[in-house]
Design a protein around this motif. Structure first.
Motif, PDB file in Angstrom:
ATOM      1  N   TYR A  56     -49.846 -29.638 -33.874  1.00 12.49           N
ATOM      2  CA  TYR A  56     -51.277 -29.923 -33.928  1.00 12.49           C
ATOM      3  C   TYR A  56     -51.504 -31.423 -33.808  1.00 12.49           C
ATOM      4  O   TYR A  56     -51.074 -32.199 -34.669  1.00 12.49           O
ATOM      5  N   LEU A  61     -56.667 -30.698 -35.105  1.00  8.42           N
ATOM      6  CA  LEU A  61     -56.867 -30.551 -36.545  1.00  8.42           C
ATOM      7  C   LEU A  61     -58.317 -30.811 -36.929  1.00  8.42           C
ATOM      8  O   LEU A  61     -58.811 -30.277 -37.921  1.00  8.42           O
ATOM      9  N   VAL A  93     -52.683 -34.776 -40.185  1.00 10.04           N
ATOM     10  CA  VAL A  93     -53.831 -34.321 -40.976  1.00 10.04           C
ATOM     11  C   VAL A  93     -54.624 -35.523 -41.476  1.00 10.04           C
ATOM     12  O   VAL A  93     -55.859 -35.570 -41.355  1.00 10.04           O
TER      13      VAL A  93
END
Length: 294
Positions: A56, A61, A93
């Protein structure tokens, strides 16, 4: 409809082992808990430790409303491919600006990704019940711990702990065994709220974890024999079935803050209740000009 991403901290072998004993992987437990707290949520589960896991990027994200990082037997201080993949994921993240929450190894992963350190516990383990968790001055006013008592007990089982928090982190709660029981981390445009204990777990799952680690618990000096561990596990499993049973509350030395599911989930509920505020704050921080560089 909110869209949540749940990231398993377990490897494939660990997920299967937990399913055999507890019926669900850590990520599946998290997803089940989140569905109970927010029934309209769409939930995607990923396993960043796997060598074939989907990668990702930050843009991908950013489509999620929140990311949740599970607990696991992961040792984030081990230099192996599984840990490196998870650290890379956690850094993405943070960079995405998506609010995130984690428990146990999830907290440790966020700490390590942001530049803090994690170690094997000098006292070896905290198993079953984390006693007398107490907010710091900052924690008393932090929304993560809103509604918590002056001190509380929580389900816990871990042999590693956060040693040092990264820069721009705030210690929110401690107890006599583990100094960093709850924290907020702001890093690279992202905000993470995390706890060392397990608000997502049912007491029956804690009982299963105790049975699986009975020999380690005896070796740590927390019990004299594996039969003692079984007795404690049986008490927790019984409290799961009957959280108002006074004899069990007395025997375990806990109150309804620990026994009742809604109270155990306080931190998760608070995170979900404040998601919009966390996201708005984070985006405002990211949009603010760096006057020092002008």
């Amino acid at each position: 409809m909110p869209h949540f991403l749940v990231a398993e901290s377990e490897t494939a072998d660990e997920r299967e082992a937990r399913r055999r004993h507890a019926g669900k992987s850590s990520g599946e437990t998290y997803a089940a808990t989140l569905r109970q707290l927010q029934p309209d949520a769409e939930i995607t589960i990923v396993a960043p430790a796997d060598d074939d896991a989907q990668v990702y990027e930050t843009d991908a994200l950013g489509v999620f409303d929140a990311v949740f990082i599970t607990g696991s037997p992961l040792h984030v201080y081990d230099d192996n491919p599984e840990v490196r993949r998870q650290l890379t994921f956690m850094r993405s993240v943070f960079a995405s600006g998506t609010p995130s929450f984690g428990s146990c190894a999830g907290l440790q992963l966020a700490v390590a990704a942001a530049g803090g350190t994690v170690r094997k516990m000098p006292q070896q383990m905290e198993a079953g019940i984390a006693r007398r968790i107490t907010p710091t001055d900052a924690g008393r006013d932090h929304p993560l711990l809103a509604g918590r008592a002056a001190s509380w007990d929580a389900p816990a089982i871990h042999g590693d702990e956060v040693e040092t928090l990264p820069a721009d982190a705030t210690l929110l709660a401690s107890n006599a065994v583990t100094t960093i029981q709850a924290a907020e981390i702001r890093h690279d445009g992202g905000v993470f709220w995390g706890v060392q204990y397990h608000p997502e777990l049912a007491l029956g799952e804690i009982a299963v974890a105790l049975r699986r680690q009975a020999e380690d618990i005896v070796e740590a000096g927390l019990a004299e024999t594996t039969d003692d561990v079984e007795h404690r596990a049986a008490q927790l499993a019984a409290l799961h079935d009957d959280p108002d049973r006074r004899s069990l509350l007395w025997a375990l030395g806990v109150d309804r803050e620990f026994a009742h599911e809604a109270r155990r989930r306080t931190e998760l509920s608070n995170f979900l209740d404040h998601l919009a505020d966390i996201d708005a704050s984070d985006r405002a921080d990211a949009a603010s000009p760096d006057l020092c560089s002008a």
